[in-house]
Design an enzyme around this catalytic site. Structure first.
Site, PDB file in Angstrom:
ATOM      1  CD  GLU A  86      -3.542   9.399  -9.208  1.00  0.00           C
ATOM      2  OE1 GLU A  86      -2.405   9.472  -9.731  1.00  0.00           O
ATOM      3  OE2 GLU A  86      -3.745   8.879  -8.102  1.00  0.00           O
ATOM      4  CG  HIS A 155      -5.618  12.868   2.237  1.00  0.00           C
ATOM      5  ND1 HIS A 155      -4.256  13.011   2.171  1.00  0.00           N
ATOM      6  CD2 HIS A 155      -5.862  11.557   1.986  1.00  0.00           C
ATOM      7  CE1 HIS A 155      -3.700  11.836   1.893  1.00  0.00           C
ATOM      8  NE2 HIS A 155      -4.650  10.946   1.772  1.00  0.00           N
TER       9      HIS A 155
HETATM   10  C1  LIG Z   1      -1.096  10.668  -6.615  1.00  0.00           C
HETATM   11  C2  LIG Z   1      -1.687   9.848  -5.529  1.00  0.00           C
HETATM   12  N1  LIG Z   1      -2.673   8.983  -5.832  1.00  0.00           N
HETATM   13  C3  LIG Z   1      -3.249   8.237  -4.887  1.00  0.00           C
HETATM   14  C4  LIG Z   1      -2.857   8.336  -3.588  1.00  0.00           C
HETATM   15  C5  LIG Z   1      -3.550   7.497  -2.499  1.00  0.00           C
HETATM   16  N2  LIG Z   1      -2.662   6.488  -1.979  1.00  0.00           N
HETATM   17  C6  LIG Z   1      -1.940   6.689  -0.860  1.00  0.00           C
HETATM   18  S1  LIG Z   1      -0.914   5.420  -0.532  1.00  0.00           S
HETATM   19  C7  LIG Z   1      -1.434   4.559  -1.886  1.00  0.00           C
HETATM   20  C8  LIG Z   1      -0.831   3.223  -2.196  1.00  0.00           C
HETATM   21  C9  LIG Z   1       0.659   3.326  -2.357  1.00  0.00           C
HETATM   22  O1  LIG Z   1       1.197   2.054  -2.535  1.00  0.00           O
HETATM   23  P1  LIG Z   1       2.767   1.821  -2.613  1.00  0.00           P
HETATM   24  O2  LIG Z   1       3.368   2.786  -3.567  1.00  0.00           O
HETATM   25  O3  LIG Z   1       2.987   0.395  -2.886  1.00  0.00           O
HETATM   26  O4  LIG Z   1       3.324   2.217  -1.178  1.00  0.00           O
HETATM   27  P2  LIG Z   1       2.978   1.558   0.227  1.00  0.00           P
HETATM   28  O5  LIG Z   1       1.778   2.275   0.762  1.00  0.00           O
HETATM   29  O6  LIG Z   1       2.745   0.108   0.007  1.00  0.00           O
HETATM   30  O7  LIG Z   1       4.157   1.804   1.093  1.00  0.00           O
HETATM   31  C10 LIG Z   1      -2.414   5.252  -2.566  1.00  0.00           C
HETATM   32  C11 LIG Z   1      -3.119   4.777  -3.757  1.00  0.00           C
HETATM   33  C12 LIG Z   1      -1.825   9.255  -3.292  1.00  0.00           C
HETATM   34  N3  LIG Z   1      -1.381   9.442  -2.054  1.00  0.00           N
HETATM   35  N4  LIG Z   1      -1.269   9.989  -4.277  1.00  0.00           N
END
Ligand SMILES: Cc1ncc(C[n+]2csc(CCOP(=O)(O)OP(=O)(O)O)c2C)c(N)n1
Ligand SMILES: Cc1ncc(C[n+]2csc(CCOP(=O)(O)OP(=O)(O)O)c2C)c(N)n1
Ligand SMILES: [Mg+2]
Ligand SMILES: [Mg+2]
Lengths: 350, 367, 350, 367
Positions: A86, A155
């Protein structure tokens, strides 16, 4: 294992050859989410310097589908799926603004704005002042905000007061489809940075949308006129406030409901006029009470309308607790009953 | 001597052949048939739990569920390498790790049912509760490791995060702090190829494992669907940390076979052919093949494993559905460890407000 | 080029073999900075789990020398010069707290707290609630705050309202050497996270310090009793407020000056009692007016003491501008004259 | 072909010998005597400006000054490689870069005198004004480069930052974004060995230049006190960016010979022997030796250079001292580009307050 590494950023875009939707040209019934989508589309058609940045805003169209189909229509140079960071979303938007772009950043959920907080508070908000007007920051930061959707932690936050306390920012919160459409266009067209808060739990509520810019975004709107109590709110609670006014009318109390729309600056012309008329003020918001926008408004109204006040202004807000788990959120969020209780208090009935 | 920059380490082929590697084999020499069967059992159970939780979400009993389908080997293999006194700092998807740490099944879903913001007391199982702000937990793990270092114990922190998380400033800062202080922490990245709708190529133009060495942290890139390789790599990293040699980065290359969460629709962004290909690399199937070759799989074993899994699913379901709702006034509990006058006043006011409603006249229903 | 890379973190510590200063044992005249230093030393002696983290806090003793000599006395395992990353300073403190430590983080200047904002707001503040009390966050975050030192950008901020709006945090601001000493000890001993704001421009002001914990940190203190107007403030402005009270006395106005000390929670028992007595309230702080703590206090006092108010409460604050350049800061910061002007207004003399 | 992972690149020895390197030489083949002399002149002038500004601070005319003493080659060499349409995103120490971009000397000290938060209009010289939040500007540069990429021009962004800055999340996120989008941006890190009192070893356990390749960004590690190597490296990076080959990371290894700022006292934390050693690597002395060998240094040249430097110092001093104070009400100017009712009210109120004081009765003096 050929697919172990995906070579580069999205190259094949689903639907890129789909027919391009034409922009809104007449009154249409849209959800709030779709109204923002149409507003974004219009802004992108109007000005080639408008670019969108965010997580999952491309092929997915954002987790709330607010950017649906925009990648297909405008391509990956203008609808940019960014890495998951972000601070960089905001910080690169600053650089794009420096070069004459009008970036629109999507923060996926309210609670995820904080990693980008430094760039917002120390850069976006200060650049125009810092450079004595030489560098403009026409950046719009879109944030789905508020609770009531039974979500996991982070959220359901209402972080608006952090930004209304930050000089150099404008802060908008919309409550309905028409404003969603009109104000996103105004926000993007603004030469000042705008935090644009979207009423998450009302994304799917429909309303008529006229493809017009409407009243300037800094104007508050009297949603329902009344004479006994001024009830001030913004975002998703506007609809609850309207319901409360209806219920109170049955009990003989006439409530004037004001949708602030602009949280910074607040349209005190409208607020003061109303309080001078009613003599009683209730402010309701989901954010925690201490340090929330309600206190600021009450202090200002008290300063400016002291002799008109029949009783102490009342706040109906989220409590001073971290946002609670889903099964408790109904005991945190202001609802119809708590607002009516606040009205009772300001009327001296309790 | 371990070579810390090899191509993908694999100790178990897709066909279920044990691939011999002199550098890694010593770390898994104890893995006889029964030990492998135990890992297999874990993986079957956690997959069953995952399926049940997804079903519970579909039935409205959970608000959300983040499936781990496809990542069983990465989670079980790493979790089973840990000692009790090591400490886990997970993201939100490490439900198999939680299972291996001994977290009660009901506690695993408590958060996702919306009953609490965390399901268990971290100190009872030495595992933190889910972290939702992407990457934040990597700094907590690093800090915990600084504490362990100061306490002069050889406990190790392990933190789990995804491929997407590697883009967050926090994760990079965690690598910097861990390297600077040579903290006993393992960075366990499950590269499941997707961060919601974004392919890993958006986050990184090189293999994720290539990043850490530039920070002065050795890294291993392993087949995350190969439970033997995962176990070996984690043991190597633990050993380094216990010996005072500092942090290690592990990239476990795996695949998120399900949606991001039950709220997600991967058909909007993902080529079905990719999923099909990854199905051929299923971590359970592979281990099953090896176990079959080793003669460990008999009809009785199959039945017992299935029974174990079904029992876990039943326990999960019963615990989930039977979970009592939290008390209204508990919304005010535990904000502070010490008394707070402002908050107490809000609690008192709200309690009064609640009692102002008769029993038939509930708040939140209008009036 | 042998010194091109310094091999590791500070290994040779200047002064490590110097005689170890003994802690404060009797009333001593100290500067505010030195009083904090003594408080830190005492806290570290009292509890081996107290560790300090920050930029330049080791050999340099911090840019304001608040941690002077502590590295020499306690060693690099407890006085930790960290890499230059605020989010990590806070985030690793969370992990240390998880393991039973009591970390004290130094943020070098107020404006540099924002890169660490996410970890403070989403982690430090929420952990105790999140884990239903299982995980405590006895973290103290020290922040030199406020303006008036002629500094460059980001060195004169007053970010306290961002934290008073954040449920789960305690917020302290000290104004004098005694409180500086006593309250840093209380903050460190607190099982809740504390933002501890230090009155930067008064670091060098001396005062008598008794080596005692004193009144609980959440209590406000009446610095000077009075009957006509309640003047509320905290931090560096307490001294200006006291001067204003003196000047006003000459003009026949009796001002009660309250040093809040605790900004979250505010000690409304003391504030309300004073306002009930005086009927008039002025709040002054350096932070921007909109969304500042003043509005919150005025709203709360209005709610609780409406019928006692003789006139509308008044705010004397920084303006809603980014902190201005040094040559303009005297036109932004509340000073004696602006406070007296506020007193005139609340007295109805203007 | 450039090898992007060499040990320290040096093209000019401490003795002033031109070290030949077939990979780098073509990039500086235009550097004849007069061209080298021009670089030398720049370096002498900026050192003189730096000394004068330090003196002005000591005399109370500036609030603060961050000296660049020792970093002249790193700054002049890189700045002189740029085209006018490239854009510079500096930290607070790049005053030599500002000079090379054509920033007026008075404008350079405007910020440090406290007259404004920025000294010049960035668009007039294509250089942003000082960034004080460590590392933030690296993201701005990356964003600007994304814009240039979208505009389909071959202008390049260059961002300056220190060794300490590499620990901030923002800088790492900038590398990630730059790599992901192959943005035309140069990351120019002046490793001057210190971040205030912290030696570079606190920030990094390996050479800083080693970090970028893990992100997929090629990097060069150059002798930052060798203006020829700096120029060559920057040109190589610019060429890559213009050709669409994406970002480059340059670590210019140099030394902060002065205090962090005029408010700092390095004797508290720094071994004087270290400074003494670095004095032998002075960037000006080295180039002077080469120029002497080339016969470019004559008494006339020396005198003219000195005169130029003195003139600059005089101009700086006069401009600094003669700078008018800002108008009181300008405190309200430029917060927003569009009218703002709340702020206008504050302005009006404060204007009224100011006029309530008679001319002899100034605000801020008590009454
Ligand atoms: C700071 C933040 N930004 C955005 C999100 C929204 N979000 C939740 S999971 C995710 C993707 C995460 O991907 P990854 O790190 O590859 O983990 P995975 O879900 O594949 O296990 C996002 C963008 C969040 N939880 N926290
Ligand atoms: C976010 C932030 N944290 C802390 C500071 C205080 N600070 C100013 S300069 C500096 C050291 C920077 O070191 P480096 O990046 O090596 O640059 P140099 O000063 O050596 O040129 C610090 C810690 C700051 N300006 N911004
Ligand atoms: Mg992933
Ligand atoms: Mg440095």
């Amino acid at each position: 294992m050929t697919t172990l590494m995906t070579p580069s950023i999205v190259s094949t875009v689903p639907g890129l050859n789909a027919p391009q939707p034409s922009p809104l040209s007449e009154t249409t019934t849209l959800t709030v989410a779709k109204a923002i989508n149409e507003g974004l589309r219009q802004a992108m058609l109007d000005d080639p310097k408008v670019v969108l940045l965010g997580e999952d805003i491309g092929a997915l169209g954002g987790v709330f589908r607010v950017t649906s189909d925009l990648l297909a229509q405008f391509g990956a140079r203008r609808v940019i799926d960014t890495p998951l960071a972000e601070s960089a979303i905001i910080g690169t938007a600053v650089g794009l603004a420096y070069r004459g772009y009008r970036p629109v950043c999507e923060i996926q959920f309210d609670g995820f704005i904080f990693p980008g907080f430094d760039q917002i508070v120390s850069q976006v908000a200060k650049f125009h002042y810092r450079t004595q007007g030489a560098v403009r920051m026409p950046i719009t930061i879109r944030v789905p905000f508020g609770g009531g959707i039974g979500a996991a932690e982070h959220h359901s936050e209402s972080p608006e007061a952090y930004f209304t306390h930050t000089s150099g920012l404008r802060v908008i919160a919309v409550s309905n489809a028409q404003d969603a459409y009109s104000l996103i266009r105004q926000a993007i067209a603004s030469d000042d940075p705008v935090l644009y808060f979207e009423p998450k739990r009302r994304y799917h509520v429909k309303g008529e949308v006229v493809p017009e810019l409407g009243a300037p975004m800094e104007q508050a709107v009297i949603v329902r006129p009344g004479t006994d109590v001024t009830l001030l709110t913004y975002g998703a609670l506007v609809s609850t406030a309207r319901d409360a006014a209806l219920a109170a009318a049955d009990e003989g109390v006439s409530i004037e409901v004001i949708d602030l729309r602009s949280l910074s600056p607040v349209d005190y012309a409208v607020v003061e006029a109303s309080v001078r008329k009613t003599g009683r003020l209730v402010v309701t918001h989901e954010a925690a009470q201490s340090g929330g926008l309600g206190g600021e408004i009450i202090a200002t109204v008290t300063e400016r309308c002291f002799s008109y006040l029949e009783s102490a202004p009342v706040r109906v807000t989220g409590f001073d607790v971290p946002y609670p788990p889903a099964k408790l959120e109904s005991h945190h969020l202001p609802d119809l009953d708590r607002i009516l209780d606040g009205v009772d208090r300001v009327m001296g009935r309790r | 001597m371990i070579d810390f920059s090899p191509p993908l380490v694999q100790l178990l082929s897709l066909d279920g052949e044990r691939i011999s590697r002199p550098d890694f084999d010593p770390w898994v020499s104890d893995l006889d048939g029964p030990a492998l069967l135990a890992l297999y059992r874990d993986m079957v159970v956690v997959r069953r739990i995952d399926t049940e939780a997804t079903a519970l979400q579909r039935q409205g009993e959970l608000g959300l569920w983040p499936p781990l389908l496809g990542q069983e080997a990465a989670q079980v293999g790493s979790a089973r390498a840990l000692r009790n006194d090591d400490f886990v700092f997970p993201s939100y998807r490490e439900n198999a790790v939680a299972y291996c740490r001994g977290v009660q099944l009901t506690d695993i879903v408590r958060v996702w049912r919306g009953n609490a913001q965390s399901g268990w007391d971290p100190y009872t199982v030495n595992m933190a509760t889910p972290a939702i702000i992407i990457g934040a937990q990597t700094l907590h793990a690093t800090g915990w490791a600084l504490g362990a270092q100061r306490d002069e114990v050889d406990s190790v922190a392990i933190t789990y995060f995804g491929d997407g998380a590697t883009s967050e400033g926090d994760v990079n800062e965690a690598l910097i702090f861990a390297a600077s202080f040579q903290a006993p922490v393992i960075f366990f990245c499950q590269n499941n190829h997707w961060a919601i709708s974004e392919p890993v190529g958006v986050q990184a133009h090189r293999n994720i494992a290539d990043r850490a060495p530039g920070f002065g942290i050795p890294s291993l890139r392993i087949d995350g669907n190969d439970v033997i390789a995962v176990l070996a790599a984690t043991r190597i990293a633990l050993d380094r940390a216990r010996a005072g040699d500092g942090p290690t980065f592990i990239e476990a290359v795996t695949y998120r076979m399900g949606p991001h969460t039950t709220a997600d629709d991967p058909t909007r962004y993902r080529d079905p052919a990719e999923l099909a290909e990854w199905k051929t690399r299923d971590p359970l199937v592979r281990l099953h093949r090896l176990l079959t070759k080793l003669g460990e799989i008999t009809p009785e074993v199959e039945a017992a494993t299935q029974a174990l899994a079904d029992a876990a699913a039943a326990e999960l379901r019963a615990g989930c559905i039977g979970m009592p709702d939290p008390e209204p006034l508990s919304v005010f509990d535990h904000v502070y460890a010490t008394p707070n006058a402002t908050l107490e006043r809000q609690r008192t006011d709200y309690a009064g407000y609640l009692t102002s409603f008769g029993s038939s006249d509930q708040p939140g229903e209008g009036r």
